[in-house]
Design a protein around this motif. Sequence first.
Motif, PDB file in Angstrom:
ATOM      1  N   ALA A  71       0.827  -1.206   0.000  1.00 42.79           N
ATOM      2  CA  ALA A  71       0.000   0.000   0.000  1.00 42.79           C
ATOM      3  C   ALA A  71       0.863   1.258   0.000  1.00 42.79           C
ATOM      4  O   ALA A  71       0.543   2.245  -0.658  1.00 42.79           O
ATOM      5  CB  ALA A  71      -0.931  -0.002   1.211  1.00 42.79           C
ATOM      6  N   ALA A  72       1.977   1.229   0.713  1.00 42.13           N
ATOM      7  CA  ALA A  72       2.878   2.386   0.745  1.00 42.13           C
ATOM      8  C   ALA A  72       3.520   2.583  -0.621  1.00 42.13           C
ATOM      9  O   ALA A  72       3.669   3.726  -1.087  1.00 42.13           O
ATOM     10  CB  ALA A  72       3.954   2.189   1.814  1.00 42.13           C
ATOM     11  N   GLU A  73       3.885   1.505  -1.282  1.00 40.82           N
ATOM     12  CA  GLU A  73       4.533   1.601  -2.587  1.00 40.82           C
ATOM     13  C   GLU A  73       3.591   2.088  -3.677  1.00 40.82           C
ATOM     14  O   GLU A  73       4.005   2.821  -4.563  1.00 40.82           O
ATOM     15  CB  GLU A  73       5.142   0.253  -2.980  1.00 40.82           C
ATOM     16  N   ASP A  74       2.306   1.685  -3.627  1.00 44.63           N
ATOM     17  CA  ASP A  74       1.385   2.122  -4.678  1.00 44.63           C
ATOM     18  C   ASP A  74       0.637   3.403  -4.316  1.00 44.63           C
ATOM     19  O   ASP A  74      -0.211   3.878  -5.060  1.00 44.63           O
ATOM     20  CB  ASP A  74       0.419   1.006  -5.076  1.00 44.63           C
ATOM     21  N   GLY A  75       0.951   3.968  -3.152  1.00 43.20           N
ATOM     22  CA  GLY A  75       0.379   5.261  -2.769  1.00 43.20           C
ATOM     23  C   GLY A  75      -1.000   5.201  -2.151  1.00 43.20           C
ATOM     24  O   GLY A  75      -1.605   6.237  -1.897  1.00 43.20           O
ATOM     25  N   SER A  76      -1.518   4.015  -1.898  1.00 44.64           N
ATOM     26  CA  SER A  76      -2.869   3.919  -1.344  1.00 44.64           C
ATOM     27  C   SER A  76      -2.893   3.834   0.178  1.00 44.64           C
ATOM     28  O   SER A  76      -3.965   3.784   0.777  1.00 44.64           O
ATOM     29  CB  SER A  76      -3.589   2.708  -1.938  1.00 44.64           C
ATOM     30  N   TYR A  77      -1.731   3.861   0.819  1.00 44.92           N
ATOM     31  CA  TYR A  77      -1.683   3.712   2.277  1.00 44.92           C
ATOM     32  C   TYR A  77      -2.433   4.824   2.988  1.00 44.92           C
ATOM     33  O   TYR A  77      -3.134   4.602   3.956  1.00 44.92           O
ATOM     34  CB  TYR A  77      -0.225   3.659   2.754  1.00 44.92           C
ATOM     35  N   PHE A  78      -2.302   6.059   2.492  1.00 45.16           N
ATOM     36  CA  PHE A  78      -2.947   7.195   3.143  1.00 45.16           C
ATOM     37  C   PHE A  78      -4.206   7.636   2.403  1.00 45.16           C
ATOM     38  O   PHE A  78      -4.713   8.719   2.641  1.00 45.16           O
ATOM     39  CB  PHE A  78      -1.978   8.364   3.280  1.00 45.16           C
ATOM     40  N   PHE A  79      -4.730   6.811   1.512  1.00 44.77           N
ATOM     41  CA  PHE A  79      -5.918   7.153   0.752  1.00 44.77           C
ATOM     42  C   PHE A  79      -7.134   7.247   1.670  1.00 44.77           C
ATOM     43  O   PHE A  79      -7.396   6.353   2.472  1.00 44.77           O
ATOM     44  CB  PHE A  79      -6.188   6.093  -0.326  1.00 44.77           C
ATOM     45  N   VAL A  80      -7.859   8.339   1.562  1.00 45.97           N
ATOM     46  CA  VAL A  80      -9.090   8.533   2.349  1.00 45.97           C
ATOM     47  C   VAL A  80     -10.225   8.659   1.352  1.00 45.97           C
ATOM     48  O   VAL A  80     -10.236   9.557   0.512  1.00 45.97           O
ATOM     49  CB  VAL A  80      -9.007   9.806   3.225  1.00 45.97           C
ATOM     50  N   PRO A  81     -11.201   7.760   1.406  1.00 46.66           N
ATOM     51  CA  PRO A  81     -12.321   7.857   0.465  1.00 46.66           C
ATOM     52  C   PRO A  81     -13.097   9.139   0.666  1.00 46.66           C
ATOM     53  O   PRO A  81     -13.194   9.668   1.770  1.00 46.66           O
ATOM     54  CB  PRO A  81     -13.168   6.639   0.786  1.00 46.66           C
TER      55      PRO A  81
END
Length: 87
Positions: A71-81
Amino acid sequence: MPSARTQLTVREAADHLGVSQLTLMKLLEREEIPCTVVGKQRRVLLDDLIAYDTDLTERRKAGLRAATQDAAEDGSYFFVPSDTQTR
């Protein structure tokens, strides 16, 4: 303090792991946890139960580390819907 050779019944072993007796029986049948048969009843060594529990915990941690890394590598770790309502 229980000794390393302490044998537990299926109920005691299930309680120790926090699972049902049926779930533990499936683990025993798949030989994920070794057991011995005394008469018609199964017994599990406390050491074997602790080893299984420790291994399971380590596998879970490794899975969470891998998922977090992905998730950190694809940038979705901090994704907030945008829609945070649950109902």
